[in-house]
Design an enzyme around this catalytic site. Structure first.
Site, PDB file in Angstrom:
ATOM      1  CD  GLN A  48       6.593 -18.398  13.356  1.00 57.82           C
ATOM      2  OE1 GLN A  48       5.847 -19.624  12.759  1.00 57.82           O
ATOM      3  NE2 GLN A  48       7.716 -18.561  13.678  1.00 57.82           N
ATOM      4  NE  ARG A 104     -10.152  -9.900  17.967  1.00 55.97           N
ATOM      5  CZ  ARG A 104      -8.953  -9.610  17.666  1.00 55.97           C
ATOM      6  NH1 ARG A 104      -8.701  -8.882  16.823  1.00 55.97           N
ATOM      7  NH2 ARG A 104      -8.102  -9.947  18.556  1.00 55.97           N
ATOM      8  CG  ASP A 116      11.065 -18.594  15.558  1.00 53.87           C
ATOM      9  OD1 ASP A 116      12.140 -18.416  14.752  1.00 53.87           O
ATOM     10  OD2 ASP A 116      10.266 -17.809  15.790  1.00 53.87           O
ATOM     11  CD  GLN A 154      12.192 -28.947  17.800  1.00 58.54           C
ATOM     12  OE1 GLN A 154      11.058 -28.424  18.419  1.00 58.54           O
ATOM     13  NE2 GLN A 154      13.128 -28.444  17.851  1.00 58.54           N
ATOM     14  NE  ARG A 157      -8.088  -7.408  -1.497  1.00 62.02           N
ATOM     15  CZ  ARG A 157      -7.183  -7.695  -0.695  1.00 62.02           C
ATOM     16  NH1 ARG A 157      -5.787  -6.950  -0.756  1.00 62.02           N
ATOM     17  NH2 ARG A 157      -7.127  -8.638   0.040  1.00 62.02           N
ATOM     18  N   GLY A 169       0.576  -1.209  -0.105  1.00 64.50           N
ATOM     19  CA  GLY A 169      -0.096  -0.068  -0.031  1.00 64.50           C
ATOM     20  C   GLY A 169       0.876   1.290   0.026  1.00 64.50           C
ATOM     21  CD  GLU A 216      11.681 -15.764  23.400  1.00 66.20           C
ATOM     22  OE1 GLU A 216      10.939 -15.586  22.470  1.00 66.20           O
ATOM     23  OE2 GLU A 216      11.290 -16.064  24.703  1.00 66.20           O
TER      24      GLU A 216
HETATM   25  P1  FAD Z   1      15.489 -29.669  15.047  1.00 63.15           P
HETATM   26  O1  FAD Z   1      14.186 -29.458  14.304  1.00 63.15           O
HETATM   27  O2  FAD Z   1      15.206 -30.135  16.626  1.00 63.15           O
HETATM   28  O3  FAD Z   1      16.262 -30.825  14.338  1.00 63.15           O
HETATM   29  C1  FAD Z   1      17.479 -31.498  14.982  1.00 63.15           C
HETATM   30  C2  FAD Z   1      17.579 -32.648  14.148  1.00 63.15           C
HETATM   31  O4  FAD Z   1      19.208 -33.150  14.579  1.00 63.15           O
HETATM   32  C3  FAD Z   1      16.525 -33.866  14.582  1.00 63.15           C
HETATM   33  O5  FAD Z   1      16.077 -34.368  13.173  1.00 63.15           O
HETATM   34  C4  FAD Z   1      17.595 -34.964  15.074  1.00 63.15           C
HETATM   35  O6  FAD Z   1      17.137 -36.204  14.946  1.00 63.15           O
HETATM   36  C5  FAD Z   1      19.055 -34.542  14.672  1.00 63.15           C
HETATM   37  N1  FAD Z   1      20.029 -35.037  15.294  1.00 63.15           N
HETATM   38  C6  FAD Z   1      20.292 -34.668  16.911  1.00 63.15           C
HETATM   39  N2  FAD Z   1      21.367 -35.329  17.150  1.00 63.15           N
HETATM   40  C7  FAD Z   1      21.924 -36.000  16.154  1.00 63.15           C
HETATM   41  C8  FAD Z   1      23.151 -36.842  16.059  1.00 63.15           C
HETATM   42  N3  FAD Z   1      23.978 -36.973  16.933  1.00 63.15           N
HETATM   43  N4  FAD Z   1      23.221 -37.286  14.779  1.00 63.15           N
HETATM   44  C9  FAD Z   1      22.283 -37.192  13.856  1.00 63.15           C
HETATM   45  N5  FAD Z   1      21.448 -36.330  13.803  1.00 63.15           N
HETATM   46  C10 FAD Z   1      21.153 -35.654  15.079  1.00 63.15           C
HETATM   47  N6  FAD Z   1       8.590 -23.398  14.927  1.00 63.15           N
HETATM   48  C11 FAD Z   1       8.012 -22.203  14.276  1.00 63.15           C
HETATM   49  O7  FAD Z   1       8.774 -21.294  14.018  1.00 63.15           O
HETATM   50  N7  FAD Z   1       6.786 -22.103  14.105  1.00 63.15           N
HETATM   51  C12 FAD Z   1       5.580 -23.105  14.349  1.00 63.15           C
HETATM   52  O8  FAD Z   1       4.480 -22.860  14.239  1.00 63.15           O
HETATM   53  C13 FAD Z   1       6.252 -24.233  15.162  1.00 63.15           C
HETATM   54  N8  FAD Z   1       5.599 -24.970  15.538  1.00 63.15           N
HETATM   55  C14 FAD Z   1       6.253 -26.197  16.515  1.00 63.15           C
HETATM   56  C15 FAD Z   1       5.077 -27.059  16.759  1.00 63.15           C
HETATM   57  C16 FAD Z   1       5.632 -28.250  17.655  1.00 63.15           C
HETATM   58  C17 FAD Z   1       4.778 -29.081  18.107  1.00 63.15           C
HETATM   59  C18 FAD Z   1       7.052 -28.282  17.872  1.00 63.15           C
HETATM   60  C19 FAD Z   1       7.585 -29.510  18.567  1.00 63.15           C
HETATM   61  C20 FAD Z   1       7.890 -27.341  17.423  1.00 63.15           C
HETATM   62  C21 FAD Z   1       7.453 -26.129  16.682  1.00 63.15           C
HETATM   63  N9  FAD Z   1       8.280 -25.189  16.099  1.00 63.15           N
HETATM   64  C22 FAD Z   1       7.710 -24.080  15.421  1.00 63.15           C
HETATM   65  C23 FAD Z   1       9.784 -25.073  16.456  1.00 63.15           C
HETATM   66  C24 FAD Z   1      10.521 -25.420  15.329  1.00 63.15           C
HETATM   67  O9  FAD Z   1       9.931 -26.769  14.852  1.00 63.15           O
HETATM   68  C25 FAD Z   1      11.831 -25.675  15.724  1.00 63.15           C
HETATM   69  O10 FAD Z   1      12.506 -24.348  16.155  1.00 63.15           O
HETATM   70  C26 FAD Z   1      12.912 -26.138  14.699  1.00 63.15           C
HETATM   71  O11 FAD Z   1      12.563 -27.328  14.129  1.00 63.15           O
HETATM   72  C27 FAD Z   1      14.277 -26.032  15.242  1.00 63.15           C
HETATM   73  O12 FAD Z   1      15.173 -26.501  14.110  1.00 63.15           O
HETATM   74  P2  FAD Z   1      16.303 -27.124  14.264  1.00 63.15           P
HETATM   75  O13 FAD Z   1      16.774 -27.493  12.723  1.00 63.15           O
HETATM   76  O14 FAD Z   1      17.350 -26.301  14.943  1.00 63.15           O
HETATM   77  O15 FAD Z   1      16.253 -28.435  15.200  1.00 63.15           O
HETATM   78  P1  NAP Z   2       8.655 -21.638  25.077  1.00 66.72           P
HETATM   79  O1  NAP Z   2       7.772 -20.597  24.187  1.00 66.72           O
HETATM   80  O2  NAP Z   2       9.910 -21.030  25.706  1.00 66.72           O
HETATM   81  O3  NAP Z   2       7.702 -21.887  26.342  1.00 66.72           O
HETATM   82  C1  NAP Z   2       7.869 -22.701  27.121  1.00 66.72           C
HETATM   83  C2  NAP Z   2       6.790 -22.532  28.476  1.00 66.72           C
HETATM   84  O4  NAP Z   2       7.248 -23.395  29.611  1.00 66.72           O
HETATM   85  C3  NAP Z   2       6.597 -21.239  28.988  1.00 66.72           C
HETATM   86  O5  NAP Z   2       5.311 -20.931  29.034  1.00 66.72           O
HETATM   87  C4  NAP Z   2       7.390 -21.246  30.278  1.00 66.72           C
HETATM   88  O6  NAP Z   2       6.536 -20.262  31.224  1.00 66.72           O
HETATM   89  C5  NAP Z   2       7.413 -22.623  30.719  1.00 66.72           C
HETATM   90  N1  NAP Z   2       8.440 -23.111  31.497  1.00 66.72           N
HETATM   91  C6  NAP Z   2       9.794 -22.589  31.183  1.00 66.72           C
HETATM   92  N2  NAP Z   2      10.496 -23.262  31.936  1.00 66.72           N
HETATM   93  C7  NAP Z   2      10.012 -24.123  32.947  1.00 66.72           C
HETATM   94  C8  NAP Z   2      10.104 -24.727  34.056  1.00 66.72           C
HETATM   95  N3  NAP Z   2      11.344 -25.019  34.450  1.00 66.72           N
HETATM   96  N4  NAP Z   2       8.826 -25.326  34.911  1.00 66.72           N
HETATM   97  C9  NAP Z   2       7.943 -25.219  34.190  1.00 66.72           C
HETATM   98  N5  NAP Z   2       7.560 -24.285  33.286  1.00 66.72           N
HETATM   99  C10 NAP Z   2       8.527 -23.641  32.594  1.00 66.72           C
HETATM  100  O7  NAP Z   2       8.791 -22.943  24.545  1.00 66.72           O
HETATM  101  P2  NAP Z   2       7.795 -24.028  23.719  1.00 66.72           P
HETATM  102  O8  NAP Z   2       6.743 -23.841  23.924  1.00 66.72           O
HETATM  103  O9  NAP Z   2       8.771 -25.217  23.972  1.00 66.72           O
HETATM  104  O10 NAP Z   2       8.280 -23.541  22.152  1.00 66.72           O
HETATM  105  C11 NAP Z   2       9.826 -23.844  21.385  1.00 66.72           C
HETATM  106  C12 NAP Z   2       9.848 -22.845  20.337  1.00 66.72           C
HETATM  107  O11 NAP Z   2       9.053 -22.945  19.269  1.00 66.72           O
HETATM  108  C13 NAP Z   2       9.601 -21.416  20.778  1.00 66.72           C
HETATM  109  O12 NAP Z   2      10.362 -20.420  20.277  1.00 66.72           O
HETATM  110  C14 NAP Z   2       8.243 -21.354  19.897  1.00 66.72           C
HETATM  111  O13 NAP Z   2       8.404 -19.730  19.392  1.00 66.72           O
HETATM  112  C15 NAP Z   2       8.324 -22.062  18.879  1.00 66.72           C
HETATM  113  N6  NAP Z   2       6.868 -22.467  18.715  1.00 66.72           N
HETATM  114  C16 NAP Z   2       6.166 -21.747  17.773  1.00 66.72           C
HETATM  115  C17 NAP Z   2       5.023 -21.772  17.430  1.00 66.72           C
HETATM  116  C18 NAP Z   2       4.271 -20.910  16.712  1.00 66.72           C
HETATM  117  O14 NAP Z   2       3.158 -21.186  16.399  1.00 66.72           O
HETATM  118  N7  NAP Z   2       4.786 -19.820  16.290  1.00 66.72           N
HETATM  119  C19 NAP Z   2       4.269 -23.044  17.842  1.00 66.72           C
HETATM  120  C20 NAP Z   2       5.094 -23.905  18.584  1.00 66.72           C
HETATM  121  C21 NAP Z   2       6.427 -23.696  18.703  1.00 66.72           C
HETATM  122  P3  NAP Z   2       6.782 -19.893  32.627  1.00 66.72           P
HETATM  123  O15 NAP Z   2       8.040 -19.895  32.706  1.00 66.72           O
HETATM  124  O16 NAP Z   2       5.905 -18.571  33.127  1.00 66.72           O
HETATM  125  O17 NAP Z   2       5.934 -21.313  33.487  1.00 66.72           O
HETATM  126 FE1  SF4 Z   3       4.733 -15.430   5.633  1.00 66.25          FE
HETATM  127 FE2  SF4 Z   3       4.915 -17.847   6.790  1.00 66.25          FE
HETATM  128 FE3  SF4 Z   3       4.076 -17.616   4.046  1.00 66.25          FE
HETATM  129 FE4  SF4 Z   3       6.550 -17.039   4.554  1.00 66.25          FE
HETATM  130  S1  SF4 Z   3       5.498 -19.064   4.883  1.00 66.25           S
HETATM  131  S2  SF4 Z   3       5.420 -15.873   3.369  1.00 66.25           S
HETATM  132  S3  SF4 Z   3       6.536 -16.212   6.773  1.00 66.25           S
HETATM  133  S4  SF4 Z   3       3.050 -16.730   6.159  1.00 66.25           S
END
Ligand code: FAD
Ligand code: NAP
Ligand code: SF4
Length: 672
Positions: free
Chosen positions: A340, A256, A657, A412, A215, A59, A655
């Site tokens: 994101q 909403r 992601d 993950q 639009r 825009g 933090e």
């Molecule tokens: P990982 O995804 O943890 O990958 C690490 C890899 O290393 C694994 O495959 C593991 O098997 C491998 N590995 C470890 N040790 C070894 C070894 N010694 N040898 C060989 N392989 C090994 N993030 C978002 O941004 N948006 C979301 O909406 C979002 N939703 C999520 C929902 C859920 C339920 C979960 C669990 C996570 C979500 N996340 C989300 C978080 C996101 O998935 C992680 O931040 C991301 O996967 C991190 O990437 P990574 O490559 O650092 O590690």
């Molecule tokens: P997170 O966002 O850091 O949340 C962890 C939660 O656990 C917080 O609510 C925290 O709140 C609690 N916690 C932390 N230490 C604790 C302890 N010792 N005992 C009890 N509670 C504790 O981590 P996450 O939910 O595992 O997510 C991991 C990453 O994946 C994040 O960076 C997130 O952004 C990303 N992710 C993103 C999405 C998305 O939709 N964008 C979805 C899933 C994951 P308190 O300390 O207040 O209890």
């Molecule tokens: Fe935006 Fe996520 Fe689509 Fe990339 S994948 S354009 S960050 S909504």
């Protein structure tokens, strides 16, 4: 021919578009400064090269009063033309076409100079707008016309007049924001005069050989929005006033009801555009959550629209159109609608990018250049960080081995894809499967890397992308088998009872709650069900298209807990967090802050809330308390004197992601 409807040319009279793909308007943050226009030009040029039929800029305000925010992008003075010319020249050099969106924010303007039809403050900005005088209305129309004339001078192929999403034009049209009783308000006919005059006078000023997209808000999703009859009348008047195309607008920003997040079904609003078909004879564009060629083709083949608009999908993959056309859809880097790196960035006043494509809006900085010297590089961990890094390294010419102990790539993301409403995460895994193969990465799955064999292999570089380990939480009873970790549920399918407490209310805690309460398949796969749950009136029998929401009963009773004070979910992302909170509220999830975890026993989970004891009578507890970096391998290699590069969760888990993981992996790979 692949996708024959999508790749059918569209004749607009003075110009024939090569296909039915419109790259919809999307603010990137690069529109606001003249110094950023070369970056913006490179961004659009790359997309023009990728074969999109027509593009629309973010825009651009027609005046200072119309700014979205102070010093936002504006085209209202002759000296603004030169910077826009750089952009249009770059697009035309690639054979593309581009329109400039004229957006007057009205009361959505985030500044004290904002104006509106009436002095009615919006719920999403702190400033109360000044009501426009009748002269002010005339001046504003002239501002739109002048901006369009300047856009033509700057070489644009047309303009898009932004008449939806609750901005100024929408504010004139709807009674809720237009309380005037003059020539510009009072009844529906006078309320719609403002946009009709803008289009009519713009057409007079720019001539016939210039595209005008209007639009049009076809579903306001707010109380006191337009009725369907008013929408049809407006569409006809806009056509008569000289518009070339009508694009669909869905929902005001203050609505909403979610309209573009990942849990909205694909093409979940195409029915709205379909309803207008036959009422006008100019082409209609369908929008919202159209992200893959088969979805776009279906929308066109079923006659819902004449063209499809995709904004974020073109951010995610600039070559979307060419890949679809050449039968390579499986190689498209699909937008997962996470918001994101795009919308969330824009709301934080940061430059937009894309979670799955960190080069988006950084084309001039994050380049893919051939490696100076070909190296043998091992990447350990095939999660998002490792996959992004390995494929970019290989694309640059390095010999790359990607090793993961798991039998499949994705880390993950394999758990994220199981969350109802996150089905799109499957697409990222599909994309990387192809990309790793195409770039020639050697993939070793089911193979846990260890320090000794890595040393023996003598790689030039070792990248550690081993991700994270779930944080353990200790309290009396936490070793009970009924206390589970999120991986027990998502990776190991352990059974979970009817009443569940979740410890930790971060992104994964919220996802877990949705996993436990939502019926399968998720409403994201069924537009009718999803619309019922959110109260969207698909018959358009009510003003604004709103009905009473009818959420389905939850599958389980769930408590979502955090230790810190305040509302759980307050730290979730700006443009999606409210959807997660509203979803869980509709599913009667109890969200508690200021919780202390005392013990777990036969009675349930004993907690304190603000110091007061309570027992939650739960069958299971699921711990989602964040994560720690998995650095075991990095430490072992360091002990052998081997330096490594740490990326993703293995670097910093807090933090973390996927946006940061993919960005870090890609950036490292562009430099090695
Ligand atoms: P990982 O995804 O943890 O990958 C690490 C890899 O290393 C694994 O495959 C593991 O098997 C491998 N590995 C470890 N040790 C070894 C070894 N010694 N040898 C060989 N392989 C090994 N993030 C978002 O941004 N948006 C979301 O909406 C979002 N939703 C999520 C929902 C859920 C339920 C979960 C669990 C996570 C979500 N996340 C989300 C978080 C996101 O998935 C992680 O931040 C991301 O996967 C991190 O990437 P990574 O490559 O650092 O590690
Ligand atoms: P997170 O966002 O850091 O949340 C962890 C939660 O656990 C917080 O609510 C925290 O709140 C609690 N916690 C932390 N230490 C604790 C302890 N010792 N005992 C009890 N509670 C504790 O981590 P996450 O939910 O595992 O997510 C991991 C990453 O994946 C994040 O960076 C997130 O952004 C990303 N992710 C993103 C999405 C998305 O939709 N964008 C979805 C899933 C994951 P308190 O300390 O207040 O209890
Ligand atoms: Fe935006 Fe996520 Fe689509 Fe990339 S994948 S354009 S960050 S909504």
């Amino acid at each position: 021919m692949n996708y024959p409807h999508l790749f059918a040319p569209l004749d607009l009279g003075h110009v024939v578009l090569p296909n039915r793909i419109l790259m919809g308007s999307m603010h990137t943050g690069l529109e606001d400064k003249a110094a950023d226009f070369d970056k913006l030009a490179a961004y659009f040029a790359e997309r023009a090269r990728g074969g999109v039929g027509l593009m629309v800029t973010g825009g651009i305000a027609p005046s200072i009063r119309g700014w979205l925010k102070p010093f936002g992008g504006r085209l209202s003075m002759p000296w603004h033309v030169a910077r826009h010319r750089r952009l249009t020249d770059a697009v035309h050099a690639e054979g593309g076409r581009i329109c400039m969106q004229i957006l007057h924010a009205g009361r959505y303007g985030y500044h004290p100079l904002s104006v509106a039809p009436s002095r009615v403050k919006s719920p999403i900005t702190p400033f109360t707008p000044k009501a426009l005088s009748a002269r002010g209305v005339e001046r504003t129309i002239r501002d739109f016309v002048r901006s369009a004339e300047l856009a033509r001078k700057a070489g644009y192929d047309g303009v898009e007049v932004m008449g939806s999403e609750g901005y100024l034009i929408n504010q004139f049209i709807a009674a809720r924001t237009n309380q005037r009783n003059d020539a510009w308000g009072g009844d529906a006919a006078r309320r719609m005069r403002f946009p009709v005059e803008i289009v009519r006078r713009t057409r007079e000023a720019v001539g016939r050989d210039f595209i005008i997209i209007y639009r049009l808000s076809m579903l306001d999703l707010v109380e006191g929005g337009q009725s369907w009859d008013e929408i049809v009348t407006l569409a006809k008047a806009i056509e008569a006033a000289g518009a070339s195309i009508i694009n669909t607008g869905i929902g005001w920003h203050e609505a909403r009801v979610p309209t573009i997040v990942t849990s909205v079904p694909r093409a979940g609003f195409a029915w709205v555009t379909r309803k207008l078909k036959g009422e006008v004879s100019i082409p209609l564009i369908a929008t919202n959550r159209i992200n893959m060629p088969e979805v776009a083709e279906r929308v066109l083949a079923e006659g819902d629209a004449d063209m499809v608009s995709m904004a974020r999908p073109l951010l995610a993959d600039p070559a979307w159109a060419d890949k679809a056309k050449s039968g390579q859809s499986e190689r498209i880097n699909t937008c997962i609608a996470c918001n994101q790196a795009c919308l969330d960035h824009v709301f934080q006043n940061k430059r937009a990018s894309c979670l799955v494509n960190p080069r988006a809006c950084h084309e001039t900085e994050l380049k893919i250049e051939p490696a100076v010297q070909r190296k043998r590089i091992a990447v350990i961990g095939a999660g998002p960080a490792g996959m992004a890094c390995a494929s970019m390294l290989a694309e640059r010419g390095h010999a790359v081995t990607l090793i993961d102990k798991s039998a499949e790539i994705g880390g993950q993301f394999n758990y994220a894809k199981r969350i109802p409403g996150k089905e799109e995460f499957h697409e990222t895994l599909r994309y990387f499967r192809h990309r790793l193969a195409d770039t020639g990465v050697e993939l070793k799955l089911g193979h846990a890397a260890d320090a000794a064999s890595l040393k023996a292999a003598g790689y030039d570089d070792v990248v550690i992308a081993t991700g994270v380990m779930p944080r353990k939480v200790q309290f009396p009873g936490s070793d009970d088998p009924r206390v589970l970790g999120y991986l027990d549920v998502l990776a190991r399918d352990q059974p979970v009872g009817q009443r569940v407490a979740i410890i930790g209310a971060g992104g994964i805690g919220f996802d877990m709650a949705e996993f436990l309460v939502e019926h399968r398949p998720s409403p994201a796969t069924d537009t009718a069900r999803w619309s019922r749950e959110w109260g969207v009136d698909t018959q358009q029998s009510q003003r604004g298209g709103l009905l009473q929401p009818q959420p389905e009963a939850p599958l389980r009773q769930v408590w979502l807990l955090q230790r810190s004070e305040g509302r759980p979910g307050a730290r979730l992302n700006k443009t999606t967090g409210w959807v997660h909170r509203a979803t869980l509220k509709a599913k009667q999830v109890t969200m508690l802050g200021k919780v202390g975890y005392e013990r777990f026993d036969g009675e349930g989970l004993h907690i304190t809330v603000d110091g007061q004891p309570q027992v939650l009578p739960v069958d299971n507890v699921v711990i989602c308390a964040g994560q720690e970096p998995n650095r075991e391998l990095a430490d072992a290699l360091a002990a052998l004197g081997i330096a490594t590069h740490l990326i993703g969760g293995a670097d910093v888990a807090a933090e973390l992601d996927a946006k940061r993981a993919i960005d870090q992996g890609t950036r490292l790979a562009s430099q090695l």
